[in-house]
Design a protein around this motif. Structure first.
Motif, PDB file in Angstrom:
ATOM      1  N   TYR A   3       4.594 -67.400 -60.374  1.00 35.47           N
ATOM      2  CA  TYR A   3       4.849 -66.369 -59.370  1.00 35.47           C
ATOM      3  C   TYR A   3       5.787 -65.332 -59.966  1.00 35.47           C
ATOM      4  O   TYR A   3       6.254 -65.470 -61.095  1.00 35.47           O
ATOM      5  CB  TYR A   3       5.414 -66.973 -58.080  1.00 35.47           C
ATOM      6  CG  TYR A   3       6.784 -67.608 -58.216  1.00 35.47           C
ATOM      7  CD1 TYR A   3       7.941 -66.928 -57.840  1.00 35.47           C
ATOM      8  CD2 TYR A   3       6.930 -68.921 -58.709  1.00 35.47           C
ATOM      9  CE1 TYR A   3       9.201 -67.509 -57.950  1.00 35.47           C
ATOM     10  CE2 TYR A   3       8.179 -69.503 -58.830  1.00 35.47           C
ATOM     11  CZ  TYR A   3       9.312 -68.796 -58.445  1.00 35.47           C
ATOM     12  OH  TYR A   3      10.545 -69.365 -58.567  1.00 35.47           O
ATOM     13  N   ARG A   4       6.055 -64.268 -59.213  1.00 34.60           N
ATOM     14  CA  ARG A   4       6.881 -63.171 -59.707  1.00 34.60           C
ATOM     15  C   ARG A   4       8.235 -63.145 -59.004  1.00 34.60           C
ATOM     16  O   ARG A   4       8.316 -63.463 -57.806  1.00 34.60           O
ATOM     17  CB  ARG A   4       6.181 -61.821 -59.511  1.00 34.60           C
ATOM     18  CG  ARG A   4       4.803 -61.697 -60.178  1.00 34.60           C
ATOM     19  CD  ARG A   4       4.868 -61.927 -61.659  1.00 34.60           C
ATOM     20  NE  ARG A   4       3.612 -61.606 -62.331  1.00 34.60           N
ATOM     21  CZ  ARG A   4       2.588 -62.438 -62.486  1.00 34.60           C
ATOM     22  NH1 ARG A   4       2.645 -63.666 -61.986  1.00 34.60           N
ATOM     23  NH2 ARG A   4       1.495 -62.058 -63.130  1.00 34.60           N
ATOM     24  N   ALA A   5       9.258 -62.764 -59.729  1.00 34.68           N
ATOM     25  CA  ALA A   5      10.597 -62.674 -59.150  1.00 34.68           C
ATOM     26  C   ALA A   5      10.703 -61.525 -58.157  1.00 34.68           C
ATOM     27  O   ALA A   5      11.558 -61.527 -57.272  1.00 34.68           O
ATOM     28  CB  ALA A   5      11.630 -62.493 -60.259  1.00 34.68           C
ATOM     29  N   SER A   6       9.841 -60.521 -58.307  1.00 35.84           N
ATOM     30  CA  SER A   6       9.787 -59.372 -57.398  1.00 35.84           C
ATOM     31  C   SER A   6       8.321 -59.009 -57.215  1.00 35.84           C
ATOM     32  O   SER A   6       7.435 -59.643 -57.794  1.00 35.84           O
ATOM     33  CB  SER A   6      10.571 -58.187 -57.983  1.00 35.84           C
ATOM     34  OG  SER A   6      10.058 -57.843 -59.271  1.00 35.84           O
ATOM     35  N   ASN A   7       8.070 -57.995 -56.412  1.00 33.06           N
ATOM     36  CA  ASN A   7       6.672 -57.593 -56.187  1.00 33.06           C
ATOM     37  C   ASN A   7       6.561 -56.074 -56.158  1.00 33.06           C
ATOM     38  O   ASN A   7       5.937 -55.495 -55.288  1.00 33.06           O
ATOM     39  CB  ASN A   7       6.148 -58.199 -54.884  1.00 33.06           C
ATOM     40  CG  ASN A   7       4.632 -58.060 -54.758  1.00 33.06           C
ATOM     41  OD1 ASN A   7       3.910 -57.969 -55.756  1.00 33.06           O
ATOM     42  ND2 ASN A   7       4.151 -58.031 -53.531  1.00 33.06           N
TER      43      ASN A   7
ATOM     44  N   GLU B  94       9.121 -59.853 -63.168  1.00 37.09           N
ATOM     45  CA  GLU B  94       9.322 -60.986 -64.075  1.00 37.09           C
ATOM     46  C   GLU B  94       8.563 -62.222 -63.588  1.00 37.09           C
ATOM     47  O   GLU B  94       8.434 -62.451 -62.381  1.00 37.09           O
ATOM     48  CB  GLU B  94      10.811 -61.292 -64.204  1.00 37.09           C
ATOM     49  CG  GLU B  94      11.584 -60.172 -64.903  1.00 37.09           C
ATOM     50  CD  GLU B  94      13.050 -60.506 -65.088  1.00 37.09           C
ATOM     51  OE1 GLU B  94      13.512 -60.524 -66.249  1.00 37.09           O
ATOM     52  OE2 GLU B  94      13.725 -60.741 -64.074  1.00 37.09           O
ATOM     53  N   ILE B  95       8.086 -63.011 -64.545  1.00 34.18           N
ATOM     54  CA  ILE B  95       7.240 -64.175 -64.247  1.00 34.18           C
ATOM     55  C   ILE B  95       8.089 -65.444 -64.201  1.00 34.18           C
ATOM     56  O   ILE B  95       8.879 -65.713 -65.111  1.00 34.18           O
ATOM     57  CB  ILE B  95       6.128 -64.314 -65.300  1.00 34.18           C
ATOM     58  CG1 ILE B  95       5.237 -63.058 -65.300  1.00 34.18           C
ATOM     59  CG2 ILE B  95       5.298 -65.570 -65.047  1.00 34.18           C
ATOM     60  CD1 ILE B  95       4.247 -63.002 -66.437  1.00 34.18           C
ATOM     61  N   LEU B  96       7.907 -66.227 -63.145  1.00 35.57           N
ATOM     62  CA  LEU B  96       8.587 -67.509 -62.973  1.00 35.57           C
ATOM     63  C   LEU B  96       7.559 -68.609 -62.713  1.00 35.57           C
ATOM     64  O   LEU B  96       6.379 -68.324 -62.464  1.00 35.57           O
ATOM     65  CB  LEU B  96       9.575 -67.435 -61.799  1.00 35.57           C
ATOM     66  CG  LEU B  96      10.641 -66.324 -61.846  1.00 35.57           C
ATOM     67  CD1 LEU B  96      11.444 -66.298 -60.555  1.00 35.57           C
ATOM     68  CD2 LEU B  96      11.561 -66.517 -63.045  1.00 35.57           C
TER      69      LEU B  96
ATOM     70  N   GLY C  91      -1.290 -63.094 -57.262  1.00 30.96           N
ATOM     71  CA  GLY C  91      -0.951 -64.179 -56.355  1.00 30.96           C
ATOM     72  C   GLY C  91       0.178 -63.821 -55.414  1.00 30.96           C
ATOM     73  O   GLY C  91       0.428 -64.510 -54.427  1.00 30.96           O
ATOM     74  N   MET C  92       0.883 -62.733 -55.709  1.00 32.77           N
ATOM     75  CA  MET C  92       1.911 -62.214 -54.812  1.00 32.77           C
ATOM     76  C   MET C  92       1.228 -61.423 -53.686  1.00 32.77           C
ATOM     77  O   MET C  92       0.052 -61.042 -53.804  1.00 32.77           O
ATOM     78  CB  MET C  92       2.883 -61.330 -55.578  1.00 32.77           C
ATOM     79  CG  MET C  92       3.661 -62.047 -56.667  1.00 32.77           C
ATOM     80  SD  MET C  92       4.806 -63.295 -56.026  1.00 32.77           S
ATOM     81  CE  MET C  92       6.100 -62.247 -55.355  1.00 32.77           C
ATOM     82  N   PRO C  93       1.942 -61.164 -52.591  1.00 36.32           N
ATOM     83  CA  PRO C  93       1.332 -60.363 -51.521  1.00 36.32           C
ATOM     84  C   PRO C  93       0.826 -59.019 -52.038  1.00 36.32           C
ATOM     85  O   PRO C  93       1.499 -58.356 -52.831  1.00 36.32           O
ATOM     86  CB  PRO C  93       2.474 -60.180 -50.517  1.00 36.32           C
ATOM     87  CG  PRO C  93       3.351 -61.366 -50.737  1.00 36.32           C
ATOM     88  CD  PRO C  93       3.287 -61.647 -52.216  1.00 36.32           C
TER      89      PRO C  93
END
Length: 388
Positions: free
Chosen positions: A285-289, A275-277, A301-303
């Motif tokens: 950024y994302r709520a999870s990866n 999910e996008i935040l 942009g997440m790891p």
């Protein structure tokens, strides 16, 4: 950026030529050597690591600690060549001498037979010398230059061992990437989980005692890559596809996955997608990866989290069935010197091939002739997407 390697396992040297590194980037030989020496470490390595001390000589493209923008050539001398000169030398030898040195017995799991069929080599030493994992030293040298470029742009890369023969390290997401780098260096098997370290070492010892080999899973994590690197426009510009190809090109690697990878096949879509935040400090950024830092062939942009599966290496003390290509007689292939487990070293190789693909994508997407300009453009891009 692109690179080319040359050299045979027991030849004079390994050579790497890298083109496209921006000018005016700080580059010191010691940083490349650090990567090369890391590749030689790891519980389960064979005696070759004691024979060779991989140190690089920069022979072009760098002056007074800075890149020139011209091709960079890196040379790793093979210390053991003096014992192989009569076998691997470039000068012609007599037919009688040549016949005594011919390798006609292909080893299962190696490139020996397929390479001989493709190139018409009756002497399979012409295949095995180049197909050897020794070539990965040259690739690590190229990746070390890429890691230096990435680090100066605020991007860190770390490789470590996730699994050895079914012994799985626990998730260590609480560690920073710098802590992961330190922990992996301190571990003989390059794992972040001290609780399974001894089990992994015992599994390697058991395999060695049985004359066998074991494989596992290496994982690479990257932090600091901005979103939107790569492209959805063409298949060959999708960055996760490029990374997957680079990992699969490492000797003995048989599978790649990003984030939860194959586990996604068992889940609902609501359990897979991130999910996008948004907030003012981070931007999007994302709520999870769970997708490992990629959507649509581009970074989020997440790891970045990528795993590579390494099969047990095929050079065994335990004999395997094969056929002599001259006599067509069956025989049992065995070897005297081998690694019983190369996963810890392969994690270092994987770290460096991933780093090169990331650096290549960045230099394609931004101005890359002049490193200070590249650095400025990356900073401006990060600001732009954060406020988008």
């Amino acid at each position: 950026m692109r690179y080319l390697t040359a050299g045979e396992s027991h030849g004079k040297q390994l050579t790497t030529i890298i083109e496209g590194v921006p000018a005016k980037m700080t580059l010191h030989r010691d940083e490349i050597n650090e990567s090369l020496l890391r590749r030689q470490k790891g519980y389960g390595r064979g005696r070759r690591m004691q024979i060779e001390t991989d140190l690089v000589e920069i022979t072009s493209g760098v002056r007074h600690g800075e890149t020139l923008g011209s091709p960079i050539s890196l040379v790793i001398t093979n210390d053991d060549y003096r014992h192989w000169e009569s076998i691997m030398g470039e000068d012609p030898i007599s037919e009688d001498t040549k016949l005594r040195r011919v390798v006609t017995k292909p080893r299962p799991g190696h490139a020996d037979l397929n390479g001989a069929l493709k190139y018409g080599h009756r002497d399979m030493r012409n295949v095995l010398e180049r197909s050897s994992a020794r070539e990965t030293a040259a690739r690590v040298a190229a990746g070390a230059v890429a890691k230096i470029l990435l680090r100066q742009l605020g991007i860190e890369v770390c490789g470590y061992v996730k699994e050895i023969r079914g012994i799985i390290a626990g998730e260590k997401n609480q560690f920073t990437i710098q802590e992961k780098q330190e922990l992996s260096e301190q571990s003989p098997v390059r794992t972040l989980d001290k609780q399974v370290e001894k089990q992994m070492m015992d599994a390697i010892d058991e395999a060695k005692k049985a004359g066998d080999s074991i494989g596992g899973v290496a994982e690479v994590v990257v932090e600091g890559m901005p979103a939107g690197i790569g492209s959805y426009v063409h298949y060959d510009r999708k960055l996760d596809g490029r990374i997957a190809g680079s990992v699969m090109s490492i000797n003995a690697f048989k599978g790649v996955e990003f984030g939860i990878g194959f586990e996604a096949a068992e889940k609902f879509g609501s359990e897979v997608h991130d999910e996008i935040l948004w907030n003012k400090e981070r931007g999007y950024y994302r709520a999870s990866n769970r997708l490992g830092g990629f959507e649509g062939g581009m970074t989020t942009g997440m790891p970045i989290i990528v795993k590579g599966v390494m099969k047990p290496i095929p050079t065994l003390y335990k004999p395997l069935q094969s056929v002599d290509i001259d006599s067509k007689e069956p025989f049992h292939a065995s070897i005297e010197r081998s690694d019983s487990c190369a996963v810890p070293a392969a994690a270092v190789v994987m770290e460096h091939v991933v780093a090169f693909e990331l650096a290549r994508a960045i230099t394609e997407q931004f101005s890359s002739d002049h490193f200070p300009t590249l650095k400025r453009e990356i900073t401006q891009y990060r600001d732009r997407i954060r406020n988008f």
